[in-house]
Scaffold this active site. Structure first.
Site, PDB file in Angstrom:
ATOM      1  N   PRO A  36       0.815  -1.221   0.000  1.00 50.18           N
ATOM      2  CA  PRO A  36       0.000   0.000   0.000  1.00 50.18           C
ATOM      3  C   PRO A  36       0.845   1.265   0.000  1.00 50.18           C
ATOM      4  O   PRO A  36       1.884   1.332   0.646  1.00 50.18           O
ATOM      5  CB  PRO A  36      -0.814  -0.110   1.293  1.00 50.18           C
ATOM      6  CG  PRO A  36      -0.056  -1.052   2.162  1.00 50.18           C
ATOM      7  CD  PRO A  36       0.666  -1.992   1.243  1.00 50.18           C
ATOM      8  N   ASP A  37       0.361   2.253  -0.741  1.00 44.25           N
ATOM      9  CA  ASP A  37       0.994   3.566  -0.775  1.00 44.25           C
ATOM     10  C   ASP A  37       0.656   4.288   0.529  1.00 44.25           C
ATOM     11  O   ASP A  37      -0.460   4.232   0.999  1.00 44.25           O
ATOM     12  CB  ASP A  37       0.421   4.332  -1.974  1.00 44.25           C
ATOM     13  CG  ASP A  37       0.987   5.720  -2.154  1.00 44.25           C
ATOM     14  OD1 ASP A  37       1.733   6.177  -1.267  1.00 44.25           O
ATOM     15  OD2 ASP A  37       0.675   6.346  -3.171  1.00 44.25           O
ATOM     16  N   PHE A  38       1.647   4.983   1.102  1.00 46.70           N
ATOM     17  CA  PHE A  38       1.383   5.770   2.307  1.00 46.70           C
ATOM     18  C   PHE A  38       0.244   6.755   2.090  1.00 46.70           C
ATOM     19  O   PHE A  38      -0.583   6.971   2.951  1.00 46.70           O
ATOM     20  CB  PHE A  38       2.623   6.599   2.691  1.00 46.70           C
ATOM     21  CG  PHE A  38       3.609   5.836   3.507  1.00 46.70           C
ATOM     22  CD1 PHE A  38       3.221   5.184   4.652  1.00 46.70           C
ATOM     23  CD2 PHE A  38       4.934   5.784   3.121  1.00 46.70           C
ATOM     24  CE1 PHE A  38       4.142   4.485   5.414  1.00 46.70           C
ATOM     25  CE2 PHE A  38       5.864   5.091   3.876  1.00 46.70           C
ATOM     26  CZ  PHE A  38       5.468   4.441   5.019  1.00 46.70           C
ATOM     27  N   ARG A  39       0.247   7.422   0.918  1.00 44.76           N
ATOM     28  CA  ARG A  39      -0.634   8.569   0.745  1.00 44.76           C
ATOM     29  C   ARG A  39      -1.696   8.383  -0.334  1.00 44.76           C
ATOM     30  O   ARG A  39      -2.428   9.300  -0.635  1.00 44.76           O
ATOM     31  CB  ARG A  39       0.198   9.817   0.395  1.00 44.76           C
ATOM     32  CG  ARG A  39       1.074  10.248   1.548  1.00 44.76           C
ATOM     33  CD  ARG A  39       1.887  11.471   1.238  1.00 44.76           C
ATOM     34  NE  ARG A  39       2.598  11.929   2.433  1.00 44.76           N
ATOM     35  CZ  ARG A  39       3.722  11.423   2.876  1.00 44.76           C
ATOM     36  NH1 ARG A  39       4.275  10.436   2.227  1.00 44.76           N
ATOM     37  NH2 ARG A  39       4.291  11.902   3.960  1.00 44.76           N
ATOM     38  N   ASN A 105      11.427   4.000  -1.431  1.00 46.31           N
ATOM     39  CA  ASN A 105      10.738   2.840  -0.865  1.00 46.31           C
ATOM     40  C   ASN A 105      11.642   2.061   0.086  1.00 46.31           C
ATOM     41  O   ASN A 105      12.866   2.117  -0.010  1.00 46.31           O
ATOM     42  CB  ASN A 105      10.252   1.925  -1.995  1.00 46.31           C
ATOM     43  CG  ASN A 105       9.314   2.658  -2.945  1.00 46.31           C
ATOM     44  OD1 ASN A 105       8.647   3.611  -2.549  1.00 46.31           O
ATOM     45  ND2 ASN A 105       9.268   2.231  -4.194  1.00 46.31           N
ATOM     46  N   ASP A 107      11.040  -1.374   0.673  1.00 45.26           N
ATOM     47  CA  ASP A 107      10.541  -2.751   0.549  1.00 45.26           C
ATOM     48  C   ASP A 107      11.538  -3.734  -0.049  1.00 45.26           C
ATOM     49  O   ASP A 107      11.214  -4.897  -0.212  1.00 45.26           O
ATOM     50  CB  ASP A 107       9.249  -2.763  -0.269  1.00 45.26           C
ATOM     51  CG  ASP A 107       9.391  -1.997  -1.571  1.00 45.26           C
ATOM     52  OD1 ASP A 107      10.465  -2.101  -2.217  1.00 45.26           O
ATOM     53  OD2 ASP A 107       8.448  -1.284  -1.955  1.00 45.26           O
ATOM     54  N   HIS A 122      15.478   6.251   2.240  1.00 45.61           N
ATOM     55  CA  HIS A 122      14.858   6.132   3.560  1.00 45.61           C
ATOM     56  C   HIS A 122      15.272   4.845   4.272  1.00 45.61           C
ATOM     57  O   HIS A 122      14.584   4.378   5.181  1.00 45.61           O
ATOM     58  CB  HIS A 122      13.336   6.232   3.432  1.00 45.61           C
ATOM     59  CG  HIS A 122      12.892   7.550   2.861  1.00 45.61           C
ATOM     60  ND1 HIS A 122      11.702   7.710   2.179  1.00 45.61           N
ATOM     61  CD2 HIS A 122      13.496   8.772   2.856  1.00 45.61           C
ATOM     62  CE1 HIS A 122      11.601   8.974   1.779  1.00 45.61           C
ATOM     63  NE2 HIS A 122      12.672   9.637   2.177  1.00 45.61           N
ATOM     64  N   ASN A 220       3.605   8.808 -13.449  1.00 48.09           N
ATOM     65  CA  ASN A 220       2.939   8.834 -12.144  1.00 48.09           C
ATOM     66  C   ASN A 220       1.453   9.039 -12.364  1.00 48.09           C
ATOM     67  O   ASN A 220       1.045   9.793 -13.246  1.00 48.09           O
ATOM     68  CB  ASN A 220       3.502   9.968 -11.270  1.00 48.09           C
ATOM     69  CG  ASN A 220       3.076   9.839  -9.814  1.00 48.09           C
ATOM     70  OD1 ASN A 220       3.321   8.817  -9.193  1.00 48.09           O
ATOM     71  ND2 ASN A 220       2.425  10.860  -9.285  1.00 48.09           N
TER      72      ASN A 220
END
Length: 253
Positions: A36-39, A105, A107, A122, A220
């Site tokens: 899932p996307d954070f936003r 990301n 992941d 990150h 995007n």
């Protein structure tokens, strides 16, 4: 809403043009792998309190909260498979066309797809570090423990381990921003993929490409602040990369 997408053949020609190509990837690349996307519309912020989960002071005060909340989201990542986008990028690197990937990301899917040069802005949970001593543990061992309801502790001193993800309130990993800036600044073409370009300092990286005379290709779903500067603009990552795979022979499909 129907967006006009540029022709993927034109993007393939830009990539094959012989210049230095780099990629910058955000959450949209991983939503194709079921993360899932954070936003986004189904984003994590709707279901989980990400500001609290990833707060470094909160983690130090109560690491159990993080490990409970992140059990599925972070520690279920080992079940996810790299998407076509991850695989095409790895293929472009193997072909000598892509110099590296900068990602927002956490992941680990770029590495699992076979990418070798990956700058993780990150951080990543691939390693968990002890805050008190040099003890470390790898993702697989920690994930099986956390998914069973446990909290990972250091083998050497017993302190609770922290994943190598950058939490709110922490600095970015040492050297990551410098390496990312070097990749972006030296790229003749930067592929901006699945990022809305709103999180700093990552959002400033494409400007380094533009300032050095390089070009941007943006794929995007939603608008980005750099759309007006893009040499190529697309919206559907899956469709665009299926065409690139066919046109450039990356063997990802």
């Amino acid at each position: 809403m129907h967006h006009h997408d540029d022709d993927p053949a034109a993007l393939a020609a830009l990539i094959a043009g012989g210049g230095t190509v780099a990629a910058f990837t955000g959450a949209g690349v991983s939503t194709l792998s079921g993360i899932p996307d954070f936003r986004g519309p189904e984003g994590l912020y709707r279901r989980l309190d990400a500001d609290r989960i990833f707060d470094i002071a909160g983690f130090r005060a109560d690491p159990g909260y993080f490990y409970t909340q992140a059990r599925e989201f972070i520690y279920g990542m080992g079940d996810k498979e790299p998407s076509l986008v991850h695989r095409v990028l790895a293929g472009l690197e193997r072909q000598g066309r892509l110099g590296g990937v900068i990602t927002q990301n956490i992941d680990m899917l770029h590495q699992r797809a076979g990418s070798r040069t990956v700058v993780e802005l990150h951080g990543s949970p691939s390693w968990h570090a002890c805050p008190d001593c040099p003890g470390r543990a790898a993702f697989a061992a920690v994930a099986s423990l956390v998914r069973a309801g446990g909290i990972p502790r250091c083998d050497r001193c017993g302190a609770v381990l922290k994943p190598g993800i950058t939490f709110f309130g922490e600095l970015l990993p040492s050297g990551a921003l410098e390496r990312a800036a070097q990749l972006a600044g030296s790229a003749d073409l930067l592929l901006v993929l699945g990022s809305s370009l709103v999180v700093q300092p990552a959002a400033s990286l494409p400007w380094l490409t533009l300032r050095a005379g390089g070009r941007l290709a943006v794929v995007n779903r939603d608008p980005t602040p750099l759309d007006g500067y893009a040499a190529w603009r697309g919206h559907d990552l899956g469709a665009v990369f299926a065409r690139l795979d066919a046109l450039l022979g990356t063997g990802a499909a």
